[in-house]
Design a protein around this motif. Structure first.
Motif, PDB file in Angstrom:
ATOM      1  N   ALA A  82       1.550  31.956   9.448  1.00 24.58           N
ATOM      2  CA  ALA A  82       1.557  31.613  10.882  1.00 24.58           C
ATOM      3  C   ALA A  82       2.734  30.686  11.192  1.00 24.58           C
ATOM      4  N   CYS A  83       2.956  29.698  10.326  1.00 24.83           N
ATOM      5  CA  CYS A  83       4.064  28.761  10.554  1.00 24.83           C
ATOM      6  C   CYS A  83       5.412  29.472  10.439  1.00 24.83           C
ATOM      7  N   GLN A  84       5.489  30.466   9.569  1.00 25.36           N
ATOM      8  CA  GLN A  84       6.746  31.216   9.475  1.00 25.36           C
ATOM      9  C   GLN A  84       7.015  31.970  10.783  1.00 25.36           C
ATOM     10  N   ASP A  85       5.956  32.545  11.380  1.00 26.43           N
ATOM     11  CA  ASP A  85       6.125  33.227  12.675  1.00 26.43           C
ATOM     12  C   ASP A  85       6.608  32.235  13.741  1.00 26.43           C
ATOM     13  N   ILE A  86       6.000  31.052  13.752  1.00 26.94           N
ATOM     14  CA  ILE A  86       6.416  30.025  14.716  1.00 26.94           C
ATOM     15  C   ILE A  86       7.871  29.626  14.447  1.00 26.94           C
ATOM     16  N   ALA A  87       8.196  29.463  13.171  1.00 25.43           N
ATOM     17  CA  ALA A  87       9.546  29.022  12.792  1.00 25.43           C
ATOM     18  C   ALA A  87      10.604  30.022  13.244  1.00 25.43           C
ATOM     19  N   ARG A  88      10.310  31.314  13.120  1.00 24.94           N
ATOM     20  CA  ARG A  88      11.271  32.340  13.556  1.00 24.94           C
ATOM     21  C   ARG A  88      11.558  32.189  15.040  1.00 24.94           C
ATOM     22  N   LEU A  89      10.494  32.034  15.826  1.00 24.07           N
ATOM     23  CA  LEU A  89      10.665  31.887  17.276  1.00 24.07           C
ATOM     24  C   LEU A  89      11.404  30.587  17.601  1.00 24.07           C
ATOM     25  N   ALA A  90      11.051  29.525  16.892  1.00 25.28           N
ATOM     26  CA  ALA A  90      11.670  28.215  17.163  1.00 25.28           C
ATOM     27  C   ALA A  90      13.150  28.226  16.804  1.00 25.28           C
ATOM     28  N   GLU A  91      13.495  28.900  15.723  1.00 26.87           N
ATOM     29  CA  GLU A  91      14.891  28.968  15.294  1.00 26.87           C
ATOM     30  C   GLU A  91      15.732  29.712  16.335  1.00 26.87           C
ATOM     31  N   VAL A  92      15.224  30.861  16.787  1.00 30.94           N
ATOM     32  CA  VAL A  92      15.953  31.652  17.790  1.00 30.94           C
ATOM     33  C   VAL A  92      16.118  30.844  19.077  1.00 30.94           C
ATOM     34  N   SER A  93      15.045  30.207  19.496  1.00 35.15           N
ATOM     35  CA  SER A  93      15.083  29.424  20.735  1.00 35.15           C
ATOM     36  C   SER A  93      16.087  28.279  20.618  1.00 35.15           C
ATOM     37  N   SER A  94      16.103  27.640  19.462  1.00 34.59           N
ATOM     38  CA  SER A  94      17.049  26.539  19.235  1.00 34.59           C
ATOM     39  C   SER A  94      18.492  27.050  19.289  1.00 34.59           C
ATOM     40  N   ALA A 117      13.217  24.718  13.737  1.00 35.73           N
ATOM     41  CA  ALA A 117      14.322  23.997  14.393  1.00 35.73           C
ATOM     42  C   ALA A 117      15.306  23.471  13.350  1.00 35.73           C
ATOM     43  N   LEU A 118      14.776  23.060  12.186  1.00 35.20           N
ATOM     44  CA  LEU A 118      15.648  22.543  11.118  1.00 35.20           C
ATOM     45  C   LEU A 118      16.543  23.633  10.521  1.00 35.20           C
ATOM     46  N   LEU A 119      16.102  24.902  10.596  1.00 30.00           N
ATOM     47  CA  LEU A 119      16.942  25.987  10.101  1.00 30.00           C
ATOM     48  C   LEU A 119      18.204  26.100  10.957  1.00 30.00           C
ATOM     49  N   SER A 120      18.022  25.840  12.267  1.00 29.61           N
ATOM     50  CA  SER A 120      19.160  25.908  13.180  1.00 29.61           C
ATOM     51  C   SER A 120      19.919  24.582  13.238  1.00 29.61           C
ATOM     52  N   ARG A 121      19.181  23.452  13.220  1.00 37.18           N
ATOM     53  CA  ARG A 121      19.789  22.125  13.327  1.00 37.18           C
ATOM     54  C   ARG A 121      19.256  21.209  12.220  1.00 37.18           C
ATOM     55  N   PRO A 122      19.876  21.240  11.033  1.00 39.65           N
ATOM     56  CA  PRO A 122      19.381  20.421   9.910  1.00 39.65           C
ATOM     57  C   PRO A 122      19.413  18.922  10.188  1.00 39.65           C
ATOM     58  N   ASP A 123      20.163  18.517  11.226  1.00 35.40           N
ATOM     59  CA  ASP A 123      20.277  17.091  11.548  1.00 35.40           C
ATOM     60  C   ASP A 123      19.233  16.637  12.564  1.00 35.40           C
ATOM     61  N   LEU A 124      18.284  17.497  12.915  1.00 37.47           N
ATOM     62  CA  LEU A 124      17.258  17.188  13.922  1.00 37.47           C
ATOM     63  C   LEU A 124      16.592  15.828  13.657  1.00 37.47           C
ATOM     64  N   TRP A 168       9.759  29.800   2.921  1.00 38.74           N
ATOM     65  CA  TRP A 168      10.768  29.946   3.983  1.00 38.74           C
ATOM     66  C   TRP A 168      11.259  28.577   4.475  1.00 38.74           C
ATOM     67  N   LEU A 169      10.508  27.522   4.160  1.00 39.45           N
ATOM     68  CA  LEU A 169      10.861  26.179   4.632  1.00 39.45           C
ATOM     69  C   LEU A 169      12.037  25.663   3.803  1.00 39.45           C
ATOM     70  N   LYS A 170      13.253  25.734   4.370  1.00 39.86           N
ATOM     71  CA  LYS A 170      14.448  25.455   3.572  1.00 39.86           C
ATOM     72  C   LYS A 170      14.943  24.015   3.703  1.00 39.86           C
ATOM     73  N   ASN A 171      14.966  23.519   4.920  1.00 41.58           N
ATOM     74  CA  ASN A 171      15.552  22.189   5.148  1.00 41.58           C
ATOM     75  C   ASN A 171      14.462  21.146   5.342  1.00 41.58           C
ATOM     76  N   HIS A 172      14.663  19.983   4.757  1.00 34.99           N
ATOM     77  CA  HIS A 172      13.678  18.915   4.879  1.00 34.99           C
ATOM     78  C   HIS A 172      14.254  17.724   5.626  1.00 34.99           C
ATOM     79  N   LEU A 173      13.346  16.895   6.154  1.00 37.26           N
ATOM     80  CA  LEU A 173      13.764  15.684   6.864  1.00 37.26           C
ATOM     81  C   LEU A 173      14.100  14.591   5.857  1.00 37.26           C
ATOM     82  N   ARG A 174      15.140  13.815   6.156  1.00 37.67           N
ATOM     83  CA  ARG A 174      15.392  12.578   5.422  1.00 37.67           C
ATOM     84  C   ARG A 174      14.719  11.434   6.200  1.00 37.67           C
ATOM     85  N   PRO A 175      14.459  10.301   5.546  1.00 38.84           N
ATOM     86  CA  PRO A 175      13.744   9.224   6.247  1.00 38.84           C
ATOM     87  C   PRO A 175      14.394   8.799   7.568  1.00 38.84           C
ATOM     88  N   GLU A 176      15.731   8.808   7.628  1.00 42.14           N
ATOM     89  CA  GLU A 176      16.376   8.362   8.879  1.00 42.14           C
ATOM     90  C   GLU A 176      16.251   9.398  10.002  1.00 42.14           C
TER      91      GLU A 176
END
Ligand SMILES: [Mn+2]
Length: 317
Positions: A82-94, A117-124, A168-176
């Motif tokens: 389910a999260c992968q489906d959401i991620a696909r839509l979120a990536e395209v929208s971003s 969103a992180l797939l499109s903008r890793p600096d989010l 499918w979750l490729k990019n992770h958040l850093r603490p900052e």
């Protein structure tokens, strides 16, 4: 940034234990969310619902052991898909430069909306507004419910568990890249994880001490210290005091007042960097069970729409 608004309806409930949270997206829209957004100058782009046919409470894959430690995590396959489906839509929208609004459902859906969103903008940068830490792993979680784990997924703490449905979750958040606001309930092992990882936590104690205005200035300073970056607001309705938002599954007293709740959204919107938002954990069914509590559902949905309006730019003056 255009004035285009894409809505992702994510009626996902398997991340926690109570039926009804899946009714959130439908009721937010029925009660005027789109008209409210349009009155603020937004044009509706896509309004898509993720396919939840495979998400049933009786799923045979339910409650499988997560990995060799013998700890458990509930519905990893269903929620990963389910999260992968959401991620696909979120990536395209971003990538379109539209504003992405994801309506939950429980907070597990943020793994999809933020992961996408992180797939499109890793600096989010992410503002996580919540009563809870949401940093549990299968080892620290008392319940095994994924809605208490999304930040463990997004920060990379879940990587060692190698759940294939989340590969499918490729990019992770850093603490900052992350601040938490309004927190007042953290499990003890979870607290250790958060401290080790270096989470920026503005709990209710800091809000009491400095006031919400100063807390939001400090939070934005952390996220924007290296200049502008796109921001995502992940709003769990349980951050708001149950007096103002009673229909939610894991209530904790001593939360954000009605105005503090709005100020968080207004303050983030003011940066003009906000590109996406989740609103999660409204459970209207909790109010419908007892007719005397019907009003609880109505006011919670109303507050939800109002918080979205604040994030979309609504101002008092
Ligand atoms: Mn949450």
């Amino acid at each position: 940034m255009t004035n285009k608004l894409n809505i992702i309806r994510a009626p996902v409930a398997l991340g926690q234990g109570l039926e009804g949270v899946d009714e959130g997206p439908g009721l937010l829209i029925q009660n005027g969310l789109i008209g409210t957004a349009e009155s603020l100058g937004w044009t509706l782009g896509r309004n898509a619902e993720i396919d939840i046919r495979n998400l049933t409470w009786n799923s045979p894959a339910a409650d499988v052991p997560a990995h060799q430690h013998g700890t458990r995590i509930k519905f990893p396959k269903e929620l990963g898909d389910a999260c992968q489906d959401i991620a696909r839509l979120a990536e395209v929208s971003s990538k379109e430069g539209a504003f992405t609004l994801t309506l939950g459902g429980d907070h597990s859906i943020a793994i999809g909306s933020i992961g996408g969103a992180l797939l499109s903008r890793p600096d989010l940068g992410v503002i996580w507004v919540d009563a809870h830490g949401d940093f549990n792993t299968p080892e620290t979680s008392p319940s095994g419910n994924i809605h208490g784990m999304p930040l463990a997924f997004l920060s990379g703490l879940m990587t060692p568990y190698q759940l294939p449905s989340f590969s499918w979750l490729k990019n992770h958040l850093r603490p900052e890249q992350l601040v938490l606001i309004g927190i007042r309930s953290i499990d003890s092992e979870e607290r250790k994880l958060m401290k080790e990882w270096g989470a920026n936590v503005f709990s209710m104690t800091e809000i009491d001490r400095y006031g919400i205005g100063e807390v939001m200035e400090q939070a934005k300073k952390i996220l924007l210290q290296n200049g502008p970056r796109p921001l995502h607001l992940s709003y769990d309705i349980d951050a708001v005091d149950p007096h103002f938002a009673p229909s939610t599954g894991t209530k904790v007293r001593g939360g954000l007042s009605y105005r503090e709740a709005h100020y968080v959204a207004e303050s983030v919107a003011e940066t003009c960097q906000l590109v996406s938002m989740d609103l999660v954990e409204i459970n209207p069914r909790l109010g419908y069970v007892d007719p005397a509590l019907r009003q609880d559902s109505n006011i919670t949905i109303e507050v939800g729409i109002e918080l979205i309006a604040s994030a979309l730019g609504k101002r008092i003056y």
